[in-house]
Scaffold this motif. Structure first.
Motif, PDB file in Angstrom:
ATOM      1  N   LEU A 216      27.746   0.209 -82.353  1.00 35.78           N
ATOM      2  CA  LEU A 216      27.457   0.608 -83.720  1.00 35.78           C
ATOM      3  C   LEU A 216      26.325   1.629 -83.720  1.00 35.78           C
ATOM      4  O   LEU A 216      25.284   1.413 -83.102  1.00 35.78           O
ATOM      5  N   VAL A 217      26.564   2.752 -84.389  1.00 38.40           N
ATOM      6  CA  VAL A 217      25.551   3.794 -84.551  1.00 38.40           C
ATOM      7  C   VAL A 217      25.363   4.016 -86.047  1.00 38.40           C
ATOM      8  O   VAL A 217      26.347   4.122 -86.792  1.00 38.40           O
ATOM      9  N   ALA A 218      24.103   4.069 -86.506  1.00 35.83           N
ATOM     10  CA  ALA A 218      23.807   4.310 -87.918  1.00 35.83           C
ATOM     11  C   ALA A 218      22.768   5.405 -88.033  1.00 35.83           C
ATOM     12  O   ALA A 218      21.767   5.396 -87.314  1.00 35.83           O
ATOM     13  N   CYS A 219      23.015   6.359 -88.953  1.00 38.51           N
ATOM     14  CA  CYS A 219      22.088   7.470 -89.168  1.00 38.51           C
ATOM     15  C   CYS A 219      21.860   7.657 -90.660  1.00 38.51           C
ATOM     16  O   CYS A 219      22.802   7.614 -91.451  1.00 38.51           O
TER      17      CYS A 219
ATOM     18  N   SER B 157      21.704 -10.507 -87.167  1.00 37.53           N
ATOM     19  CA  SER B 157      22.172 -11.816 -86.703  1.00 37.53           C
ATOM     20  C   SER B 157      23.651 -12.013 -87.021  1.00 37.53           C
ATOM     21  O   SER B 157      24.389 -12.609 -86.226  1.00 37.53           O
ATOM     22  N   GLN B 158      24.103 -11.506 -88.175  1.00 39.46           N
ATOM     23  CA  GLN B 158      25.509 -11.683 -88.548  1.00 39.46           C
ATOM     24  C   GLN B 158      26.447 -10.964 -87.584  1.00 39.46           C
ATOM     25  O   GLN B 158      27.541 -11.445 -87.289  1.00 39.46           O
ATOM     26  N   LEU B 159      26.029  -9.783 -87.116  1.00 31.22           N
ATOM     27  CA  LEU B 159      26.884  -8.973 -86.247  1.00 31.22           C
ATOM     28  C   LEU B 159      26.538  -9.130 -84.774  1.00 31.22           C
ATOM     29  O   LEU B 159      27.267  -8.622 -83.919  1.00 31.22           O
ATOM     30  N   GLY B 160      25.440  -9.820 -84.483  1.00 28.10           N
ATOM     31  CA  GLY B 160      25.017  -9.960 -83.091  1.00 28.10           C
ATOM     32  C   GLY B 160      24.572  -8.632 -82.496  1.00 28.10           C
ATOM     33  O   GLY B 160      24.927  -8.300 -81.359  1.00 28.10           O
ATOM     34  N   LEU B 161      23.797  -7.858 -83.273  1.00 27.94           N
ATOM     35  CA  LEU B 161      23.340  -6.564 -82.783  1.00 27.94           C
ATOM     36  C   LEU B 161      22.267  -6.747 -81.716  1.00 27.94           C
ATOM     37  O   LEU B 161      21.348  -7.546 -81.870  1.00 27.94           O
ATOM     38  N   GLN B 162      22.400  -6.010 -80.626  1.00 26.55           N
ATOM     39  CA  GLN B 162      21.412  -6.087 -79.558  1.00 26.55           C
ATOM     40  C   GLN B 162      21.176  -4.697 -78.984  1.00 26.55           C
ATOM     41  O   GLN B 162      21.911  -3.754 -79.279  1.00 26.55           O
ATOM     42  N   GLU B 163      20.134  -4.583 -78.179  1.00 29.15           N
ATOM     43  CA  GLU B 163      19.798  -3.295 -77.589  1.00 29.15           C
ATOM     44  C   GLU B 163      21.010  -2.733 -76.844  1.00 29.15           C
ATOM     45  O   GLU B 163      21.686  -3.435 -76.111  1.00 29.15           O
ATOM     46  N   TRP B 164      21.252  -1.466 -77.079  1.00 28.34           N
ATOM     47  CA  TRP B 164      22.430  -0.844 -76.494  1.00 28.34           C
ATOM     48  C   TRP B 164      22.240  -0.568 -75.009  1.00 28.34           C
ATOM     49  O   TRP B 164      21.177  -0.125 -74.564  1.00 28.34           O
ATOM     50  N   ASN B 165      23.286  -0.827 -74.273  1.00 28.13           N
ATOM     51  CA  ASN B 165      23.360  -0.445 -72.862  1.00 28.13           C
ATOM     52  C   ASN B 165      24.835  -0.190 -72.566  1.00 28.13           C
ATOM     53  O   ASN B 165      25.705  -0.886 -73.094  1.00 28.13           O
TER      54      ASN B 165
ATOM     55  N   GLU C 210      17.365   0.165 -93.063  1.00 30.87           N
ATOM     56  CA  GLU C 210      16.379  -0.810 -92.579  1.00 30.87           C
ATOM     57  C   GLU C 210      16.700  -2.198 -93.120  1.00 30.87           C
ATOM     58  O   GLU C 210      16.582  -3.208 -92.401  1.00 30.87           O
ATOM     59  N   VAL C 211      17.137  -2.265 -94.392  1.00 32.44           N
ATOM     60  CA  VAL C 211      17.566  -3.548 -94.961  1.00 32.44           C
ATOM     61  C   VAL C 211      18.806  -4.054 -94.231  1.00 32.44           C
ATOM     62  O   VAL C 211      18.910  -5.240 -93.889  1.00 32.44           O
ATOM     63  N   PHE C 212      19.750  -3.163 -93.991  1.00 31.87           N
ATOM     64  CA  PHE C 212      20.959  -3.542 -93.254  1.00 31.87           C
ATOM     65  C   PHE C 212      20.601  -4.105 -91.880  1.00 31.87           C
ATOM     66  O   PHE C 212      21.135  -5.144 -91.461  1.00 31.87           O
ATOM     67  N   THR C 213      19.707  -3.435 -91.170  1.00 31.32           N
ATOM     68  CA  THR C 213      19.314  -3.888 -89.830  1.00 31.32           C
ATOM     69  C   THR C 213      18.721  -5.282 -89.880  1.00 31.32           C
ATOM     70  O   THR C 213      19.054  -6.155 -89.069  1.00 31.32           O
ATOM     71  N   ALA C 214      17.847  -5.513 -90.852  1.00 27.26           N
ATOM     72  CA  ALA C 214      17.189  -6.815 -90.963  1.00 27.26           C
ATOM     73  C   ALA C 214      18.172  -7.916 -91.337  1.00 27.26           C
ATOM     74  O   ALA C 214      18.113  -9.033 -90.806  1.00 27.26           O
ATOM     75  N   GLN C 215      19.095  -7.593 -92.235  1.00 25.59           N
ATOM     76  CA  GLN C 215      20.007  -8.619 -92.743  1.00 25.59           C
ATOM     77  C   GLN C 215      21.219  -8.850 -91.857  1.00 25.59           C
ATOM     78  O   GLN C 215      21.733  -9.964 -91.775  1.00 25.59           O
ATOM     79  N   ALA C 216      21.687  -7.797 -91.205  1.00 24.11           N
ATOM     80  CA  ALA C 216      22.967  -7.888 -90.513  1.00 24.11           C
ATOM     81  C   ALA C 216      22.857  -8.120 -89.011  1.00 24.11           C
ATOM     82  O   ALA C 216      23.867  -8.422 -88.365  1.00 24.11           O
TER      83      ALA C 216
ATOM     84  N   LYS D 224      33.958  -8.670 -85.963  1.00 26.75           N
ATOM     85  CA  LYS D 224      33.611  -7.964 -87.194  1.00 26.75           C
ATOM     86  C   LYS D 224      33.984  -6.486 -87.075  1.00 26.75           C
ATOM     87  O   LYS D 224      33.376  -5.729 -86.324  1.00 26.75           O
ATOM     88  N   SER D 225      34.994  -6.090 -87.823  1.00 23.46           N
ATOM     89  CA  SER D 225      35.448  -4.696 -87.846  1.00 23.46           C
ATOM     90  C   SER D 225      34.830  -3.984 -89.044  1.00 23.46           C
ATOM     91  O   SER D 225      33.942  -4.520 -89.718  1.00 23.46           O
ATOM     92  N   ARG D 226      35.327  -2.781 -89.332  1.00 18.43           N
ATOM     93  CA  ARG D 226      34.803  -2.034 -90.477  1.00 18.43           C
ATOM     94  C   ARG D 226      34.975  -2.807 -91.782  1.00 18.43           C
ATOM     95  O   ARG D 226      34.147  -2.685 -92.691  1.00 18.43           O
ATOM     96  N   LYS D 227      36.037  -3.599 -91.874  1.00 15.69           N
ATOM     97  CA  LYS D 227      36.273  -4.364 -93.104  1.00 15.69           C
ATOM     98  C   LYS D 227      35.105  -5.292 -93.418  1.00 15.69           C
ATOM     99  O   LYS D 227      34.849  -5.605 -94.573  1.00 15.69           O
ATOM    100  N   GLN D 228      34.401  -5.774 -92.358  1.00 15.79           N
ATOM    101  CA  GLN D 228      33.250  -6.645 -92.573  1.00 15.79           C
ATOM    102  C   GLN D 228      31.917  -5.885 -92.542  1.00 15.79           C
ATOM    103  O   GLN D 228      30.978  -6.237 -93.251  1.00 15.79           O
TER     104      GLN D 228
END
Length: 483
Positions: A401-404, A424-432, A416-422, A467-471
């Motif tokens: 996932l990339v956001a600009c 845990s829901q999306l399991g976002l982690q440092e990219w590698n 920034e709100v999306f990052t804080a809220q989502a 979680k796809s674009r629909k979510q």
């Protein structure tokens, strides 16, 4: 009450006739005709992916001149590509659609019809003669009404694989609006079948003509809902051992199977598959079993799926970076609560990894420049890139996932709100990189994609691959409206 079955005609013959009806309608030949002769356009969503394109064709074929119940009307499938005319360019940009279309119409082929192939010349000719895109529609309007600079027309539409037009009617009337590429056409929604989040656009069900569908519910593929709706309306009736599936119906059966199998990974993606998908596939396979073309032989569903999957996975090789970003693209307008300012949000989806497209662009910086140029042309405040691919290293299905944010203020605050809220829901982690890339290359991408200047941007691995674009899109849109 069961409707009489459509007169048996091949898919190609139906599509050619539908295109001719469209030309007659916009030329004015049907302007004074009775309502039973004016068409209903069946319009897919602007990503124009396999599910969207095929669902409008399948639905149109069976609904044509059979519904609404009290006033059956012609149905015209409209592929929602405002910048891509039918023909060789459609073949280049949507090879998986052409693969499914070719497999459906040539195996089996109808006696007396040309057997075509996927070469630019052969496929380009067939697509040009049988498929209608928004770009074609716009070109036809210019051809027939070039001298009328303020010419406007009204048309009825059934929406498939989406449930809201991007430009709503100025008077706010539900169900009315226009689409990109056709600003002078006012569409009035008379039906909908979709599996996305409800947008509050559709007219009340009781206002629709009798027999018109209005169904929005979860499913792995919208085509699954289309098949089941056609069954419920007695528009696609099951055949039995004593009444073999015709060659003509077999073409539609195979075409409908393609997006359902692709969108559900051949019914193995447990997070996506619903009862609607399994029921639709069961019905379609039973039709194939009863087809006189395949009776006594074994049709290979897995081979069929793999052919289309291969076309989809290799569909980006001949495209530019800009074409890849726009190939599976959706856009929304949201209003910030604090100051009522509008934020345009664009989502780009692709089936290759970030390292792959960075290499295609030439460098991380070159890709980001291309992404910003893409977003600025569309006047976006936020652009999101989602990838979904199978790692060549270990065969895992992965998402990135990339956001600009393209400008300061509400766009940055929303992300920034999306990052804080989502997170845990999306399991976002440092990219590698999950591909076979060096740590130095991964670090170069991380450094370029994680910065606050000249624009705010971030990159993550998305651990929750269900979680796809629909979510994900509703989470970003919700963060934008919370400001």
């Amino acid at each position: 009450m069961a409707r009489s079955p459509p007169s048996l005609q091949s898919l190609l013959r139906f599509l050619k006739q539908a295109r001719q009806t469209h030309l007659s309608f916009i030329s004015g030949a049907l302007s004074t005709a009775s309502r039973t002769e004016t068409p209903i356009y069946v319009v897919g969503n602007p990503s124009a992916d396999l599910d969207s394109a095929i669902s409008v064709i399948v639905y149109s074929y069976f609904a044509h001149n059979r519904i609404p119940i009290d006033c059956p009307r012609p149905h015209i499938p409209l592929i929602n590509l405002p910048n891509v005319p039918s023909g060789p360019e459609l073949r280049r940009l949507r090879p998986e659609f052409v693969k499914a279309f070719c497999l459906a119409t040539t195996t089996p082929s109808v006696e007396g019809e040309d057997v075509w192939d996927e070469t630019p010349e052969s496929a380009g000719r067939v697509l040009h003669e049988h498929v209608l895109t928004v770009a074609d529609f716009a070109a036809h309007l210019r051809q027939y009404h070039a001298e009328l600079t303020d010419h406007r027309m009204t048309a009825d539409a059934t929406l498939l694989d989406w449930n809201a037009l991007p430009h709503r009617a100025p008077d706010g009337q539900r169900g009315k609006g226009s689409i990109d590429g056709l600003p002078s056409v006012d569409f009035c929604t008379v039906g909908c079948i979709d599996h996305h989040v409800v947008e509050g656009f559709l007219p009340p069900a009781e206002s629709l003509p009798r027999g018109q569908p209005l169904l929005v519910r979860p499913a792995g593929s919208c085509t699954s809902l289309v098949v089941l709706t056609l069954r419920e309306l007695d528009l696609w009736q099951a055949n039995t051992e004593d009444n073999a599936t015709s060659t003509e119906t077999m073409q539609l059966t195979k075409l409908a199977l393609a997006p359902i199998l692709i969108d559900t990974t051949n019914l193995t993606a447990k997070d996506k598959v619903t009862d609607a998908d399994t029921d639709a596939v069961h019905f379609l396979l039973s039709q194939i079993d009863q087809c006189k073309y395949t009776r006594g032989s074994s049709w290979d569903r897995d081979a069929f799926y793999k052919q289309i999957l291969h076309a989809k996975q290799n569909s980006l090789e001949l495209l530019t970076v800009d074409e890849i970003l726009g190939r599976d693209y959706k856009q929304w307008t949201e209003t910030a609560r604090q100051d009522s300012s509008s934020i345009q949000i664009g989502f780009c989806s692709m089936v290759k990894s970030i390292p792959w497209i960075v290499r295609k662009a030439g460098s991380p910086e070159a890709f980001l420049d291309a992404l910003q140029a893409f977003a600025k042309r569309r006047e976006l405040g936020i652009v999101v890139v989602m990838t979904a691919f199978t790692s060549t290293q270990d065969g895992r299905f992965c998402r990135e996932l990339v956001a600009c944010a393209l400008h300061d203020g509400a766009a940055v605050q929303a992300l920034e709100v999306f990052t804080a809220q989502a997170s845990s829901q999306l399991g976002l982690q440092e990219w590698n990189s999950v591909e076979d890339d060096s740590e130095d290359y991964s670090q170069a991408i991380r450094s370029a994609f994680n910065s606050d200047a000249p624009v705010w941007r971030r990159i993550w691995l998305q651990n929750d691959v269900t979680k796809s674009r629909k979510q994900v899109a509703p989470l970003v849109r919700g963060a934008a409206t919370s400001q």
